[in-house]
Design a protein around this motif. Sequence first.
Motif, PDB file in Angstrom:
ATOM      1  N   MET A   1       0.818  -1.190   0.000  1.00  0.00           N
ATOM      2  CA  MET A   1       0.000   0.000   0.000  1.00  0.00           C
ATOM      3  C   MET A   1       0.868   1.263   0.000  1.00  0.00           C
ATOM      4  SD  MET A   1      -2.969  -1.261   2.674  1.00  0.00           S
ATOM      5  CE  MET A   1      -3.909   0.236   2.640  1.00  0.00           C
ATOM      6  N   ILE A   2       1.906   1.249   0.829  1.00  0.00           N
ATOM      7  CA  ILE A   2       2.789   2.420   0.911  1.00  0.00           C
ATOM      8  C   ILE A   2       3.552   2.597  -0.398  1.00  0.00           C
ATOM      9  CG2 ILE A   2       4.810   3.399   2.096  1.00  0.00           C
ATOM     10  CD1 ILE A   2       2.254   3.593   3.775  1.00  0.00           C
ATOM     11  N   ILE A   3       3.999   1.505  -0.990  1.00  0.00           N
ATOM     12  CA  ILE A   3       4.700   1.593  -2.280  1.00  0.00           C
ATOM     13  C   ILE A   3       3.759   2.181  -3.329  1.00  0.00           C
ATOM     14  CG2 ILE A   3       5.754   0.256  -4.156  1.00  0.00           C
ATOM     15  CD1 ILE A   3       6.760  -1.702  -1.930  1.00  0.00           C
ATOM     16  N   GLY A   4       2.529   1.686  -3.384  1.00  0.00           N
ATOM     17  CA  GLY A   4       1.544   2.225  -4.323  1.00  0.00           C
ATOM     18  C   GLY A   4       1.269   3.694  -4.072  1.00  0.00           C
ATOM     19  N   LYS A 120       3.936 -20.405 -13.109  1.00  0.00           N
ATOM     20  CA  LYS A 120       4.285 -19.549 -11.975  1.00  0.00           C
ATOM     21  C   LYS A 120       5.784 -19.286 -12.012  1.00  0.00           C
ATOM     22  CE  LYS A 120       0.923 -21.654  -8.869  1.00  0.00           C
ATOM     23  NZ  LYS A 120       0.775 -22.368  -7.594  1.00  0.00           N
ATOM     24  N   PHE A 121       6.154 -18.060 -11.777  1.00  0.00           N
ATOM     25  CA  PHE A 121       7.566 -17.712 -11.642  1.00  0.00           C
ATOM     26  C   PHE A 121       7.962 -17.904 -10.187  1.00  0.00           C
ATOM     27  CE2 PHE A 121      10.721 -14.322 -10.618  1.00  0.00           C
ATOM     28  CZ  PHE A 121      11.799 -14.905 -11.260  1.00  0.00           C
ATOM     29  N   ALA A 122       8.780 -18.895  -9.921  1.00  0.00           N
ATOM     30  CA  ALA A 122       9.292 -19.124  -8.572  1.00  0.00           C
ATOM     31  C   ALA A 122      10.529 -18.246  -8.409  1.00  0.00           C
ATOM     32  CB  ALA A 122       9.628 -20.590  -8.365  1.00  0.00           C
ATOM     33  N   SER A 123      10.313 -17.063  -7.859  1.00  0.00           N
ATOM     34  CA  SER A 123      11.397 -16.104  -7.706  1.00  0.00           C
ATOM     35  C   SER A 123      12.517 -16.688  -6.843  1.00  0.00           C
ATOM     36  CB  SER A 123      10.865 -14.830  -7.043  1.00  0.00           C
ATOM     37  OG  SER A 123      11.926 -13.941  -6.768  1.00  0.00           O
ATOM     38  N   PRO A 124      13.741 -16.309  -7.118  1.00  0.00           N
ATOM     39  CA  PRO A 124      14.830 -16.744  -6.238  1.00  0.00           C
ATOM     40  C   PRO A 124      14.791 -16.011  -4.894  1.00  0.00           C
ATOM     41  CG  PRO A 124      15.679 -15.339  -7.983  1.00  0.00           C
ATOM     42  CD  PRO A 124      14.225 -15.574  -8.284  1.00  0.00           C
ATOM     43  N   PHE A 125      13.873 -15.035  -4.764  1.00  0.00           N
ATOM     44  CA  PHE A 125      13.754 -14.244  -3.543  1.00  0.00           C
ATOM     45  C   PHE A 125      12.366 -14.407  -2.941  1.00  0.00           C
ATOM     46  CE2 PHE A 125      16.615 -12.039  -6.448  1.00  0.00           C
ATOM     47  CZ  PHE A 125      17.775 -12.050  -5.688  1.00  0.00           C
ATOM     48  N   SER A 126      12.328 -14.383  -1.626  1.00  0.00           N
ATOM     49  CA  SER A 126      11.070 -14.442  -0.896  1.00  0.00           C
ATOM     50  C   SER A 126      11.049 -13.298   0.106  1.00  0.00           C
ATOM     51  CB  SER A 126      10.944 -15.769  -0.154  1.00  0.00           C
ATOM     52  OG  SER A 126       9.863 -15.740   0.751  1.00  0.00           O
ATOM     53  N   TYR A 127       9.875 -12.704   0.308  1.00  0.00           N
ATOM     54  CA  TYR A 127       9.779 -11.632   1.286  1.00  0.00           C
ATOM     55  C   TYR A 127       9.738 -12.173   2.708  1.00  0.00           C
ATOM     56  CZ  TYR A 127       4.798 -12.553   1.967  1.00  0.00           C
ATOM     57  OH  TYR A 127       3.604 -13.129   2.274  1.00  0.00           O
ATOM     58  N   TRP A 128       9.604 -13.496   2.858  1.00  0.00           N
ATOM     59  CA  TRP A 128       9.496 -14.063   4.205  1.00  0.00           C
ATOM     60  C   TRP A 128      10.341 -15.316   4.441  1.00  0.00           C
ATOM     61  CZ3 TRP A 128       7.754 -19.019   5.026  1.00  0.00           C
ATOM     62  CH2 TRP A 128       7.136 -19.642   3.938  1.00  0.00           C
ATOM     63  N   ALA A 138      13.110  -9.179   3.825  1.00  0.00           N
ATOM     64  CA  ALA A 138      12.167  -8.620   4.808  1.00  0.00           C
ATOM     65  C   ALA A 138      12.675  -7.315   5.421  1.00  0.00           C
ATOM     66  CB  ALA A 138      11.850  -9.656   5.879  1.00  0.00           C
ATOM     67  N   PRO A 139      13.921  -7.259   5.905  1.00  0.00           N
ATOM     68  CA  PRO A 139      14.398  -5.974   6.429  1.00  0.00           C
ATOM     69  C   PRO A 139      14.483  -4.886   5.357  1.00  0.00           C
ATOM     70  CG  PRO A 139      15.844  -7.749   7.152  1.00  0.00           C
ATOM     71  CD  PRO A 139      14.884  -8.337   6.167  1.00  0.00           C
ATOM     72  N   LEU A 140      14.838  -5.265   4.132  1.00  0.00           N
ATOM     73  CA  LEU A 140      14.891  -4.272   3.052  1.00  0.00           C
ATOM     74  C   LEU A 140      13.488  -3.738   2.749  1.00  0.00           C
ATOM     75  CD1 LEU A 140      17.497  -5.830   0.584  1.00  0.00           C
ATOM     76  CD2 LEU A 140      17.773  -3.830   2.073  1.00  0.00           C
ATOM     77  N   GLU A 141      12.490  -4.627   2.774  1.00  0.00           N
ATOM     78  CA  GLU A 141      11.115  -4.187   2.559  1.00  0.00           C
ATOM     79  C   GLU A 141      10.679  -3.242   3.669  1.00  0.00           C
ATOM     80  OE1 GLU A 141       6.691  -6.042   1.655  1.00  0.00           O
ATOM     81  OE2 GLU A 141       8.163  -7.295   2.697  1.00  0.00           O
ATOM     82  N   ALA A 142      11.002  -3.576   4.919  1.00  0.00           N
ATOM     83  CA  ALA A 142      10.644  -2.710   6.042  1.00  0.00           C
ATOM     84  C   ALA A 142      11.335  -1.353   5.923  1.00  0.00           C
ATOM     85  CB  ALA A 142      11.007  -3.383   7.363  1.00  0.00           C
ATOM     86  N   LEU A 143      12.593  -1.358   5.535  1.00  0.00           N
ATOM     87  CA  LEU A 143      13.322  -0.102   5.340  1.00  0.00           C
ATOM     88  C   LEU A 143      12.679   0.720   4.227  1.00  0.00           C
ATOM     89  CD1 LEU A 143      15.729   1.735   6.007  1.00  0.00           C
ATOM     90  CD2 LEU A 143      17.071   0.410   4.337  1.00  0.00           C
ATOM     91  N   LEU A 144      12.311   0.063   3.129  1.00  0.00           N
ATOM     92  CA  LEU A 144      11.650   0.761   2.030  1.00  0.00           C
ATOM     93  C   LEU A 144      10.338   1.387   2.496  1.00  0.00           C
ATOM     94  CD1 LEU A 144      11.511   1.478  -0.998  1.00  0.00           C
ATOM     95  CD2 LEU A 144      10.370  -0.727  -1.356  1.00  0.00           C
ATOM     96  N   VAL A 145       9.541   0.645   3.244  1.00  0.00           N
ATOM     97  CA  VAL A 145       8.274   1.182   3.760  1.00  0.00           C
ATOM     98  C   VAL A 145       8.545   2.381   4.670  1.00  0.00           C
ATOM     99  CG1 VAL A 145       6.321   0.680   5.294  1.00  0.00           C
ATOM    100  CG2 VAL A 145       6.954  -0.943   3.503  1.00  0.00           C
ATOM    101  N   PHE A 146       9.537   2.275   5.523  1.00  0.00           N
ATOM    102  CA  PHE A 146       9.878   3.380   6.424  1.00  0.00           C
ATOM    103  C   PHE A 146      10.280   4.627   5.632  1.00  0.00           C
ATOM    104  CE2 PHE A 146      13.056   5.670   9.011  1.00  0.00           C
ATOM    105  CZ  PHE A 146      12.262   6.004  10.095  1.00  0.00           C
ATOM    106  N   VAL A 147      11.171   4.469   4.673  1.00  0.00           N
ATOM    107  CA  VAL A 147      11.650   5.601   3.867  1.00  0.00           C
ATOM    108  C   VAL A 147      10.508   6.213   3.051  1.00  0.00           C
ATOM    109  CG1 VAL A 147      13.153   6.229   1.920  1.00  0.00           C
ATOM    110  CG2 VAL A 147      14.050   4.839   3.807  1.00  0.00           C
ATOM    111  N   LEU A 148       9.699   5.371   2.423  1.00  0.00           N
ATOM    112  CA  LEU A 148       8.590   5.892   1.616  1.00  0.00           C
ATOM    113  C   LEU A 148       7.540   6.581   2.490  1.00  0.00           C
ATOM    114  CD1 LEU A 148       8.105   3.053  -1.032  1.00  0.00           C
ATOM    115  CD2 LEU A 148       9.276   5.258  -1.300  1.00  0.00           C
ATOM    116  N   THR A 149       7.343   6.077   3.704  1.00  0.00           N
ATOM    117  CA  THR A 149       6.418   6.726   4.629  1.00  0.00           C
ATOM    118  C   THR A 149       6.895   8.137   4.955  1.00  0.00           C
ATOM    119  OG1 THR A 149       5.729   4.621   5.587  1.00  0.00           O
ATOM    120  CG2 THR A 149       5.377   6.600   6.931  1.00  0.00           C
TER     121      THR A 149
END
Length: 188
Positions: A1-4, A120-128, A138-149
């Motif tokens: 939501m924050i990214i959007g 399905k694209f099985a990404s080499p990365f998972s958010y969890w 996960a920490p990068l996503e949290a940092l991104l949300v913090f910065v975008l907020t």
Amino acid sequence: MIIGGALWAKQDRPGSLIAAFAGGLAPDLPMIAMVLFATKVTGVPAQDVYGILYFSDGWQRVFAIDHSFLVWGLVLAAGYLLRVFTLTAFAGSGLAHAAVDFLTHHDDARQQLWPFTDWKFASPFSYWDPAYFGSIVAPLEALLVFVLTIMLVFQLPRLWEKALTLAISAIFLVPIVVTGGFHGLHGM
């Protein structure tokens, strides 16, 4: 939501923030409803929801539609063609959600090229999942949300927009601060 919101909210269009937040949530609304119904109404244990039902054909069909690049692309095109920016912001945010999920889901990937293929694209990365770099993503996503907020709070002119942004961000970030970990991200 924050990214959007960061991608689609415009200072001169107050409705765009709500539309972008709604679009960022929309792809997961069917899953949230299905999980709540299964766990709260029918009493299915959470481990069965995420271990069995989530991967069932019926649930995967729903996820294929609500995360389809074609579906979100058509809605985005409609917003542009009709010159309705709130629809464009809604769809653009939904498409951004689907794109982020495309890049951050491995075992739980979605059929995002539906209806053309069930692939399905099985990404080499998972958010969890730590087995697929979840302990980094996960920490990068949290940092991104913090910065975008922070960016949104400084850019948005209206107090209610700032408050809404902080409230939505808090739903994501507060559990991380309280628990000291990322295991609660996205209800996983």
